[in-house]
Design an enzyme around this catalytic site. Sequence first.
Site, PDB file in Angstrom:
ATOM      1  N   GLY A  45      45.892  46.556  40.446  1.00  0.00           N
ATOM      2  CA  GLY A  45      44.482  46.191  40.293  1.00  0.00           C
ATOM      3  C   GLY A  45      44.373  45.157  39.194  1.00  0.00           C
ATOM      4  O   GLY A  45      44.900  45.366  38.086  1.00  0.00           O
ATOM      5  N   ALA A  46      43.691  44.054  39.468  1.00  0.00           N
ATOM      6  CA  ALA A  46      43.702  42.921  38.537  1.00  0.00           C
ATOM      7  C   ALA A  46      43.383  43.299  37.084  1.00  0.00           C
ATOM      8  O   ALA A  46      44.191  43.080  36.188  1.00  0.00           O
ATOM      9  CB  ALA A  46      42.745  41.841  39.066  1.00  0.00           C
ATOM     10  N   ARG A  87      53.717  39.711  38.516  1.00  0.00           N
ATOM     11  CA  ARG A  87      52.940  39.491  39.744  1.00  0.00           C
ATOM     12  C   ARG A  87      52.125  38.211  39.566  1.00  0.00           C
ATOM     13  O   ARG A  87      51.571  37.982  38.487  1.00  0.00           O
ATOM     14  CB  ARG A  87      52.015  40.679  40.056  1.00  0.00           C
ATOM     15  N   GLN A 193      45.869  51.243  49.879  1.00  0.00           N
ATOM     16  CA  GLN A 193      45.080  51.490  48.667  1.00  0.00           C
ATOM     17  C   GLN A 193      43.716  52.108  49.003  1.00  0.00           C
ATOM     18  O   GLN A 193      43.153  52.880  48.228  1.00  0.00           O
ATOM     19  CB  GLN A 193      44.844  50.193  47.878  1.00  0.00           C
ATOM     20  N   ASP A 234      40.989  39.326  42.747  1.00  0.00           N
ATOM     21  CA  ASP A 234      42.141  39.132  41.863  1.00  0.00           C
ATOM     22  C   ASP A 234      42.089  37.784  41.172  1.00  0.00           C
ATOM     23  O   ASP A 234      42.687  37.617  40.107  1.00  0.00           O
ATOM     24  CB  ASP A 234      43.437  39.276  42.660  1.00  0.00           C
ATOM     25  N   ASN A 244      41.787  38.077  47.138  1.00  0.00           N
ATOM     26  CA  ASN A 244      41.720  39.536  47.059  1.00  0.00           C
ATOM     27  C   ASN A 244      42.732  40.109  48.044  1.00  0.00           C
ATOM     28  O   ASN A 244      43.411  39.380  48.771  1.00  0.00           O
ATOM     29  CB  ASN A 244      40.296  40.030  47.357  1.00  0.00           C
ATOM     30  N   LYS A 245      42.823  41.436  48.072  1.00  0.00           N
ATOM     31  CA  LYS A 245      43.811  42.086  48.927  1.00  0.00           C
ATOM     32  C   LYS A 245      43.804  41.554  50.354  1.00  0.00           C
ATOM     33  O   LYS A 245      42.733  41.309  50.928  1.00  0.00           O
ATOM     34  CB  LYS A 245      43.517  43.596  48.944  1.00  0.00           C
TER      35      LYS A 245
HETATM   36  C1  LIG Z   1      39.304  45.425  40.499  1.00  0.00           C
HETATM   37  S1  LIG Z   1      39.960  44.277  41.557  1.00  0.00           S
HETATM   38  C2  LIG Z   1      41.460  44.999  42.087  1.00  0.00           C
HETATM   39  C3  LIG Z   1      42.093  44.209  43.194  1.00  0.00           C
HETATM   40  O1  LIG Z   1      43.516  44.295  43.049  1.00  0.00           O
HETATM   41  C4  LIG Z   1      44.041  44.879  44.229  1.00  0.00           C
HETATM   42  O2  LIG Z   1      45.301  44.397  44.559  1.00  0.00           O
HETATM   43  P1  LIG Z   1      46.607  45.303  44.206  1.00  0.00           P
HETATM   44  O3  LIG Z   1      46.306  46.695  44.663  1.00  0.00           O
HETATM   45  O4  LIG Z   1      47.726  44.636  44.989  1.00  0.00           O
HETATM   46  O5  LIG Z   1      46.802  45.180  42.716  1.00  0.00           O
HETATM   47  C5  LIG Z   1      43.036  44.492  45.277  1.00  0.00           C
HETATM   48  O6  LIG Z   1      43.157  43.122  45.617  1.00  0.00           O
HETATM   49  C6  LIG Z   1      41.753  44.781  44.536  1.00  0.00           C
HETATM   50  O7  LIG Z   1      40.617  44.237  45.109  1.00  0.00           O
END
Ligand SMILES: CSC[C@H]1O[C@H](OP(=O)(O)O)[C@H](O)[C@@H]1O
EC number: 5.3.1.23
Length: 346
Positions: A45-46, A87, A193, A234, A244-245
């Site tokens: 999560g960012a 990352r 997720q 992100d 984003n994801k």
């Molecule tokens: C609060 S924004 C978090 C953002 O990060 C996630 O990606 P990941 O699980 O790969 O770190 C996803 O894009 C979320 O929206």
Amino acid sequence: METMCWYEDRLELLDQTKLPHEVVYVKCFTAEDVARAIKTMQVRGAPAIGASAAFGMALAALKEDDADRQKFLARMEEVGRHLAATRPTAVNLFWAIERMLAKTRELVQSGADLKEGIVQEALAIYREDIEMNKRIGHYGNEVVPAKANILTHCNAGALATAGYGTALGVIRAAHAAGKDIHVYADETRPLLQGARLTAWELMQDNIPVTLITDNMAGYLMRKGMIDLVVVGADRIAANGDVANKIGTYTVAVLAKANRVPFYVAAPGSTVDLTLVNGDLIPIEERGHEEVISLYGQGVAPQGVKVFNPAFDVTPHELITGIITDKGIIRPPFVEGLKKLFTGEEE
Ligand SMILES: CSC[C@H]1O[C@H](OP(=O)(O)O)[C@H](O)[C@@H]1O
């Protein structure tokens, strides 16, 4: 349930690879431990990886000899590079590392206590993130009608931040305001997720949630079952394009086609004004094992070729508004983002 806990000698992170079946914390005593936790997505999560990296630098500072202040700074810059290599997409990671290094340089010049100052800066990043998320929730609540059915993708909750969440912060605020909302959570392949984290997180708070597979989103929107979409981010480019994801762009296209409002929720630390548009946002590619197996159970033939981009970019034309800790920005995003995050008018 805390996403992360700071102690005198360590950072403890809720191991998100074990959720929802196990609630266990991983102990990080070094910056390397934190880097590993970010890379393996024990923390993700960012904003959460930004805050974790900040604490990783604090752990390094506590172990480093601070007698030679320039040598100390060089070491902190080396640690920053190592954490930055974990990352590539979430700009919060680089924002937090640069803020920690800026503080270190300030402390080196001022002669103040290096270790204490660096630890306090990491704690400030952590605390400020929670406050920013609550402000996001406050502003986002304005766009949530009573009894809304809200679709979200991935996890942009307390688990993705220092606490409270961004997209889920909006949902928490609307729930707390008594709006009787309900959430549809996309499972979010390949790492689930949505299924593993968002469904779990919302159930912990007794917020009504229904899990759907990613390919059901269009069906629900066409049947008029979704009143609005709220997702996290992100990295947000200067023109409002949002990384984003993976799968977020698909949801945005479906929302546009079905006239469903599509909102992005993110703190200022997610905005990257150095990039004029989203085509310049680096997209992380992850391993094939995430796609061909689920909890170690194969779901595809061995040896099959795999492409696994972890994020996509939603063009600003598909976005109704960006909900930030400083207010809601509506198109044209360039002016609004610049004004909010630099104070300058176009
Ligand atoms: C609060 S924004 C978090 C953002 O990060 C996630 O990606 P990941 O699980 O790969 O770190 C996803 O894009 C979320 O929206």
